[in-house]
Design a protein around this motif. Structure first.
Motif, PDB file in Angstrom:
ATOM      1  N   LEU A   1       0.828  -1.209   0.000  1.00  0.00           N
ATOM      2  CA  LEU A   1       0.000   0.000   0.000  1.00  0.00           C
ATOM      3  C   LEU A   1       0.862   1.259   0.000  1.00  0.00           C
ATOM      4  CD1 LEU A   1      -2.798  -0.989   2.583  1.00  0.00           C
ATOM      5  CD2 LEU A   1      -2.969  -0.966   0.089  1.00  0.00           C
TER       6      LEU A   1
ATOM      7  N   LEU B   1      -6.012   0.619  -5.304  1.00  0.00           N
ATOM      8  CA  LEU B   1      -4.982  -0.154  -4.606  1.00  0.00           C
ATOM      9  C   LEU B   1      -5.514  -1.509  -4.142  1.00  0.00           C
ATOM     10  CD1 LEU B   1      -3.188   2.548  -2.425  1.00  0.00           C
ATOM     11  CD2 LEU B   1      -2.129   1.117  -4.181  1.00  0.00           C
TER      12      LEU B   1
ATOM     13  N   ASN C   1       2.982   1.654  -3.462  1.00  0.00           N
ATOM     14  CA  ASN C   1       2.223   1.800  -4.712  1.00  0.00           C
ATOM     15  C   ASN C   1       1.193   2.926  -4.660  1.00  0.00           C
ATOM     16  OD1 ASN C   1       2.839  -0.709  -6.636  1.00  0.00           O
ATOM     17  ND2 ASN C   1       2.901  -1.410  -4.497  1.00  0.00           N
ATOM     18  N   LEU C   2       1.186   3.668  -3.570  1.00  0.00           N
ATOM     19  CA  LEU C   2       0.220   4.753  -3.421  1.00  0.00           C
ATOM     20  C   LEU C   2       0.539   5.906  -4.369  1.00  0.00           C
ATOM     21  CD1 LEU C   2      -2.166   6.025  -1.835  1.00  0.00           C
ATOM     22  CD2 LEU C   2      -0.463   6.931  -0.235  1.00  0.00           C
TER      23      LEU C   2
END
Length: 640
Positions: free
Chosen positions: A564, A612, A567-568
Motif C-alpha cells: 500500500l 490499490l 504503490n500509493l
C-alpha cells in the motif's frame, strides 16, 4: 310608499362588498379557490353545522355577508338590488330588513339541518327568501296583475339559473363550497310562509318580529349528531398532530415508547367514541367505518413499535410493515374535517460527502448460491433495490429466493449495511434480526432455531455480550450472560456445547458431527478463541486460533502494508491528510468483490484507495474451524 329611498338595500350591498374586499385583500385573491381561502372563509364566519350547534349561532348571520368568489358576490348583489329595492320601497325599511334576516336565518338553518358538513356562504338564501316572499305577496295583494307576477317570476328563474351556472364553473376543488340547494329551498319556503302569515295577520311588523324570534330559536333544538362525529374526527386530527410532532425529534427509545403509549390511548379513545355515537347519518356510514379502521390500525402500529422497543426485537418490523401497508390502502374519506394548513417541517440534516445520497433508480440483481452475480437462469437468489449513479445500493433492499420467497429485508447506505435487517429461512421462518450501522453489528441481535424458536440474544456494543440462549423448545440455557449452551442436530445429537460466563464464551467448547463423531475442541478466554483443534471427515487434523476466522493477505499483513505504501499515487492537489477505509468481501475462492468506501477523505483519495485494493495482492479466505473456506467481509485502511 313608492317614493321611499331603498337605503337598506344599498346598505346591505355596501356591507357585503366591504366584507368581500377586506377578505380579498387579506387573501390576495378574488376567487378564493385555494384551501387557505376556504379556511379563511370558515374562520370569518361561514355557516357550518358543528360550529353553529356548538355555540356559534351567529354564523347564521355572518355567512350571509361572505361570498365564495367575485362572480358569486356580483350575481347576488345584482339580484339583491333588483328584488330588494322593489320590496323595500313597497313594504318599508324595517319590514324589509326583518324579512331579509328571517329568510336568511331560515336558509342557514335549512343548510345546517339538511346538509352534511357543508360550509356555506352567500346572501343567496336571503335573496331566495325575498323572492319567495315577493311572489306570494303579489299573489295575495295583486293576483290580477299578471304582468307584474310574470316579471317577478322571470327574474327569479333567471337568478336561479345563473346561480347554478356559477356553481358549475366555480365550485371545483376539494375545499370549495358546493351549491347550497337546501339553503336556497329553505330561504324560498320561509319567504313564502312569512308572506302568507303577514297577509293573513293584520299586525305585520309584530308578526315579523315574532317570526324572527321563533326562527332564531330553532337553533337551540337542532340535533347534534354532526357535532358529535366532528368532535371524534378532531380527536383523530389531534392524535395525528401528536404523532407528526415525534418526527425529527431526538428522543431516547424509552421516551419514544412513552410517547407511543400515550398515542395508543388516544387511538383507543377514538374507537370508543365512534362506538358511542348514538346516531350516524347514512351518508356518513362509509367515513365512520374508515375512521374506525384507521384508528385501529394506528393503535396496532404504535403497539408494535412499543413492543419492538420494550423487547428489543426487530421481528416486529414485519407487523409494522403490514400495518403501514393496510394504512396506505385505506380508501379516501368523503368528508375530511381538518381545517389546518400547517405541516411539520423536517429538520435539515447536514451530510458529509461519504453519506450524501445520489439520485437512484430501481434494479434487480441475480446471484448464485455463493452470492456472486450471475444470469437470471442460474440464479439461486435475486435482489430488488435502488442503485445510485455509482452503482451503490441505497435505501431499502429485498432479497428473495429463486422461487420468490423473501430471504432478507434490509437497508443500505452507499452499499453499506445500514439499518434494520431481518433474515428468513426458505420455509419463511426467522433466521436472525438486528441492526447494522455502516456494516457494523450494533445493539441486540436475535438468532433463531430452524423451527422458528428464539435461539440466541447477543448484544453488540463496546463488547459482544451473549445475553440469553434457549433450546429448540424455548427452555433457558443461558440467562443474563451465565449458563451452559448445548445445541442439537435435528436427529437429537449434540452439535456444540460449552460454558458462557459474563456474556462471553469461556473454557473448553466441543463440537460434533451429526453422527456423534468429534468435530472440534476450542478453548476460549473472554470470548477470544485462544486455540482450536478440528478433524475433517477424512481424518485430517487442523490447529487454528481466532485469526483463521478472518480473511488474510496471502503474503502477510506487513507485506500488504508495504504494498500500500509503495504503490500509493498521491493526489496532485492533496488538500487533506488522513485515512480512507475500504470495506470489501473476500469470496471463499479468494476473489474480491463489493468494494465500498466506509470512511471517505476526498474523491481522488477514495478512487486511489479503491484502485490499490482491487489491484493488490491476493487474499486467503476466512477458514471455519481451520479448514472450511467461507466468504466473509473485511476492511483495509489506506493512509494519505
Amino acid at each position: 310608499m313608492m317614493n321611499r329611498s331603498p337605503f337598506v338595500t344599498w346598505l346591505l350591498i355596501t356591507i357585503n362588498v366591504i366584507v368581500f374586499c377586506i377578505l380579498a385583500w387579506m387573501q390576495q385573491t378574488v376567487m378564493f379557490d385555494r384551501a387557505a381561502d376556504q379556511i379563511a372563509l370558515l374562520h370569518a364566519g361561514a355557516n357550518f353545522n358543528p360550529f353553529v350547534v356548538d355555540g356559534e349561532p351567529w354564523r347564521l348571520v355572518t355567512s350571509m355577508f361572505l361570498h365564495g368568489n367575485i362572480f358569486h358576490i356580483a350575481m347576488n348583489m345584482v339580484a339583491l338590488f333588483m328584488i330588494g329595492r322593489s320590496l323595500e320601497m313597497d313594504d318599508g325599511h324595517v319590514n324589509f330588513i326583518l324579512i331579509y334576516f328571517i329568510t336568511g336565518i331560515a336558509a342557514g338553518l335549512a343548510s345546517v339541518e339538511f346538509n352534511l358538513f357543508a360550509r356555506s356562504v352567500g346572501a343567496s338564501g336571503a335573496i331566495f327568501g325575498v323572492f319567495g316572499y315577493s311572489v306570494v305577496r303579489e299573489i295575495f295583494l295583486r293576483y290580477r296583475d299578471r304582468d307584474a307576477l310574470i316579471s317577478l317570476t322571470i327574474n327569479f328563474v333567471a337568478f336561479v339559473a345563473l346561480n347554478y351556472i356559477v356553481a358549475i364553473f366555480f365550485s371545483s376543488g376539494p375545499m370549495q363550497m358546493i351549491l347550497d340547494t337546501a339553503g336556497h329551498i329553505g330561504g324560498l319556503a320561509s319567504g313564502a310562509l312569512v308572506a302568507s302569515i303577514v297577509s293573513i295577520v293584520r299586525l305585520r311588523r309584530f308578526s315579523l318580529l315574532l317570526t324572527l324570534i321563533c326562527v332564531s330559536g330553532i337553533v337551540l333544538i337542532l340535533p347534534k349528531h354532526q357535532l358529535n362525529y366532528y368532535n371524534v374526527f378532531q380527536a383523530v386530527v389531534a392524535a395525528e398532530d401528536r404523532q407528526n410532532k415525534l418526527v425529527g425529534v431526538r428522543l431516547t427509545d424509552e421516551q419514544y415508547a412513552d410517547s407511543l403509549r400515550l398515542l395508543i390511548g388516544d387511538w383507543h379513545d377514538v374507537q370508543s367514541a365512534l362506538q358511542a355515537l348514538y346516531f350516524v347519518d347514512d351518508d356518513l356510514q362509509h367515513d365512520t367505518t374508515i375512521v374506525s379502521r384507521y384508528a385501529k390500525l394506528r393503535e396496532d402500529l404504535a403497539t408494535y413499535q412499543v413492543l419492538e422497543i420494550d423487547k428489543e426485537s426487530y421481528v416486529y418490523e414485519d407487523s409494522i410493515e403490514i400495518a403501514r401497508q393496510h394504512l396506505d390502502s385505506i380508501p379516501p374519506l368523503h368528508y375530511y374535517l381538518s381545517f389546518q394548513l400547517s405541516k411539520i417541517e423536517q429538520p435539515v440534516i447536514e451530510q458529509d460527502s461519504s453519506s450524501a445520497i445520489s439520485p437512484t433508480h430501481p434494479v434487480i440483481v441475480y446471484y448464485d448460491s455463493n452470492w456472486r452475480e450471475t444470469e437470471p437462469y442460474n440464479a439461486v437468489y435475486y435482489r430488488h433495490g435502488q442503485h445510485d449513479d455509482q452503482n451503490r445500493w441505497q435505501g431499502k433492499v429485498r432479497d428473495y429466493y429463486g422461487d420468490g420467497r423473501i430471504q432478507m429485508k434490509g437497508a443500505y447506505m452507499n452499499s453499506l449495511d445500514h439499518g434494520i435487517f431481518i433474515y428468513y429461512s426458505h420455509d419463511q421462518k426467522y433466521e436472525s434480526a438486528g441492526r447494522y450501522d455502516r456494516d457494523e453489528l450494533v445493539g441486540k441481535w436475535e438468532y433463531y432455531h430452524p423451527n422458528g424458536k428464539l435461539h440466541r440474544e447477543i448484544v453488540y456494543a463496546n463488547r459482544v455480550f451473549i445475553r440469553n440462549v434457549y433450546d429448540t423448545a424455548g427452555n433457558v440455557q443461558v440467562k443474563n450472560g451465565f449458563g451452559r449452551e448445548i445445541s442439537y442436530y435435528p436427529n437429537g445429537q449434540i452439535e456444540e456445547e460449552g460454558e458462557i460466563a459474563d456474556g462471553w464464551r469461556q473454557g473448553l467448547w466441543k463440537g460434533y458431527y451429526a453422527d456423534g463423531q468429534p468435530f472440534f475442541e476450542e478453548y476460549y478466554r473472554d470470548n477470544k478463541l485462544m486455540q482450536g483443534k478440528s478433524v475433517d471427515r477424512k481424518g485430517n487434523r487442523y490447529v487454528y486460533d481466532h485469526t483463521s476466522f478472518f480473511p488474510y493477505p496471502v503474503e502477510g499483513v506487513e507485506q500488504y502494508k508495504h504494498y500500500l505504501r509503495s504503490n500509493l499515487r498521491r493526489p496532485t492537489l492533496r488538500l487533506k491528510e488522513g485515512v480512507v477505509r475500504v470495506n470489501f468481501t473476500v469470496n471463499y475462492d479468494g476473489t474480491l468483490k463489493d468494494f465500498v468506501i466506509s470512511k471517505s477523505l476526498c474523491e481522488e483519495c477514495d478512487k486511489e484507495a479503491l484502485r490499490l485494493v482491487r489491484e493488490g495482492p491476493k487474499w486467503r479466505p476466512a477458514l471455519n474451524r481451520g479448514s472450511q473456506k467461507v466468504t466473509s467481509k473485511t476492511s483495509v485502511e489506506v493512509e494519505f
